[in-house]
Design an enzyme around this catalytic site. Structure first.
Site, short mmCIF file in Angstrom:
data_model
loop_
_atom_site.label_atom_id
_atom_site.label_comp_id
_atom_site.label_asym_id
_atom_site.label_seq_id
_atom_site.Cartn_x
_atom_site.Cartn_y
_atom_site.Cartn_z
N ASP A 19 0.87 -1.17 0.00
CA ASP A 19 0.00 0.00 0.00
C ASP A 19 0.91 1.23 0.00
O ASP A 19 2.13 1.13 0.14
CB ASP A 19 -0.88 -0.05 1.26
CG ASP A 19 -1.72 1.20 1.43
OD1 ASP A 19 -2.39 1.61 0.46
OD2 ASP A 19 -1.70 1.78 2.52
N ALA A 21 -0.14 5.21 1.37
CA ALA A 21 -0.30 6.05 2.56
C ALA A 21 -0.39 5.20 3.82
O ALA A 21 -1.19 4.28 3.90
CB ALA A 21 -1.53 6.93 2.44
N ALA A 52 -13.26 10.27 9.94
CA ALA A 52 -12.68 10.22 8.60
C ALA A 52 -11.81 8.99 8.39
O ALA A 52 -11.70 8.47 7.28
CB ALA A 52 -11.87 11.49 8.33
N MET A 56 -11.07 3.91 5.94
CA MET A 56 -9.81 4.04 5.21
C MET A 56 -9.39 2.71 4.57
O MET A 56 -9.54 1.65 5.15
CB MET A 56 -8.70 4.53 6.14
CG MET A 56 -7.46 5.01 5.39
SD MET A 56 -7.80 6.45 4.36
CE MET A 56 -8.10 7.67 5.62
N LYS A 60 -11.66 6.33 -2.78
CA LYS A 60 -12.07 7.56 -2.10
C LYS A 60 -13.57 7.90 -2.30
O LYS A 60 -14.20 8.42 -1.39
CB LYS A 60 -11.19 8.73 -2.58
CG LYS A 60 -9.70 8.51 -2.29
CD LYS A 60 -9.45 8.02 -0.86
CE LYS A 60 -7.99 7.72 -0.62
NZ LYS A 60 -7.78 6.94 0.63
N HIS A 63 -15.22 5.72 0.08
CA HIS A 63 -14.94 6.22 1.43
C HIS A 63 -15.94 7.33 1.79
O HIS A 63 -16.52 7.33 2.89
CB HIS A 63 -13.51 6.76 1.47
CG HIS A 63 -13.00 7.09 2.83
ND1 HIS A 63 -11.78 6.64 3.29
CD2 HIS A 63 -13.51 7.83 3.84
CE1 HIS A 63 -11.59 7.09 4.52
NE2 HIS A 63 -12.63 7.83 4.87
N ARG A 167 -10.48 -2.04 -3.46
CA ARG A 167 -10.56 -2.75 -2.17
C ARG A 167 -11.94 -2.65 -1.54
O ARG A 167 -12.61 -1.65 -1.71
CB ARG A 167 -9.54 -2.12 -1.19
CG ARG A 167 -8.12 -2.23 -1.61
CD ARG A 167 -7.28 -1.35 -0.70
NE ARG A 167 -5.90 -1.35 -1.15
CZ ARG A 167 -5.05 -0.36 -0.87
NH1 ARG A 167 -5.44 0.67 -0.16
NH2 ARG A 167 -3.82 -0.44 -1.29
N ASP A 193 -1.81 -1.05 5.87
CA ASP A 193 -2.10 -0.54 7.21
C ASP A 193 -3.60 -0.51 7.51
O ASP A 193 -4.00 -0.01 8.56
CB ASP A 193 -1.53 0.86 7.39
CG ASP A 193 -2.22 1.89 6.50
OD1 ASP A 193 -2.23 1.68 5.27
OD2 ASP A 193 -2.74 2.89 7.02
#
Length: 276
Positions: A19, A21, A52, A56, A60, A63, A167, A193
């Site tokens: 990944d 970020a 927020a 994750m 986006k 999200h 994802r 992460d």
């Protein structure tokens, strides 16, 4: 019908798929979360950093859809606009979010300590290096530009809009497999992460490694992390473990700097005929 027991197929470690970020760059994964907060504020809604961070790892747009589905946020939207947020409303927020993300992403995307050294070591071992992200390709171009200047240059980069379904579906990880010419998904390790990123790797048939302290689950800025004593780090580990464990990672480590030991164990398990 005749039932037969299949002989396990042999596999060797071939690639590590990262990944971005919270994994290779942006310790604490702040670039997306802070911009989500700012984007929603432009529509008169108050979203906390903790809110927020919740979805994750997914693309986006998805999200933002997930955030708009949270009752506390949906109620704010309804009070302001007289309706619950539709997909068109989500797109409007996304279109406000995207240019803000483009403006800010490079600022937050410093390489995570040890990441560049790790990639060099993996290449010396003859391993291929893949990557994928919840960022769309327009944002990834900014991330990749800064990352290259800091020694982070994976062999393959897949953005969320490079596949029909991002994802936690396996498409981005599997696109890496195709682009890198991998012979067996069991020879790949997915490092992430977030729970959706770990799930992505498992759905793709890969070994998975979750990161406890460098990413979204712990939510620590690098300076905050460095100031923690061992008791503080253990508390952060446990908080992140509770978030990541339901996705079923094969390994949990602090940051990518700790990855070599996990890879050595994967190699040993593959040599013993085991698969993910």
């Amino acid at each position: 019908m005749i039932s037969m027991t299949a002989t396990p197929l042999p596999a060797e470690l071939e690639a590590v798929i990262f990944d971005w970020a919270g994994t290779l760059v942006d310790f604490g994964s702040f670039a997306p979360t802070r911009v989500f907060v700012d984007a929603f504020a432009q529509f008169g809604m108050e979203v906390s950093l903790e809110q927020a961070r919740g979805p994750m790892g997914v693309g986006k747009w998805d999200h933002i859809r997930a955030l708009c589905d949270e009752p506390a946020i949906a109620n704010q939207y309804e009070a302001r606009f007289g309706r619950l947020p539709t997909d068109d409303d989500v797109t409007a927020i996304y279109e406000r979010f995207l240019p803000m993300q483009l403006e800010k992403v490079a600022q937050y995307s410093a390489a995570i300590p040890g990441a560049a050294e790790l990639l060099r070591a993996l290449r010396r071992q003859g391993l291929k290096i893949g990557s994928c992200s919840g960022y769309p390709s327009s944002v990834m171009r900014r991330v990749v530009e800064r990352a290259a200047a800091e020694g982070l240059e994976p062999d393959c980069i897949v953005a969320s809009d490079d596949v029909p379904r991002a994802r936690p579906a396996p498409a981005m990880a599997l696109k890496n497999v195709v682009e890198l010419g991998i012979s067996d998904v069991a020879g790949c390790v997915k490092v992430d992460d977030t729970a959706p990123g770990i799930e992505e790797g498992r759905r793709a048939g890969m070994w998975t490694v979750g990161l406890l302290l460098s990413g979204n689950a712990a939510g620590l800025a690098l300076d905050e992390y460095l100031k923690l004593d061992e008791a503080g780090r253990q508390q952060a580990r446990e908080r992140a473990r509770r978030e990541l464990s339901p996705a079923g990672p094969h390994y949990l480590i602090d940051t990518v700097a700790d990855l070599p030991a996990a890879l050595a164990d994967v190699q040993a398990r593959l040599a013993a005929g085991k698969r993910p």
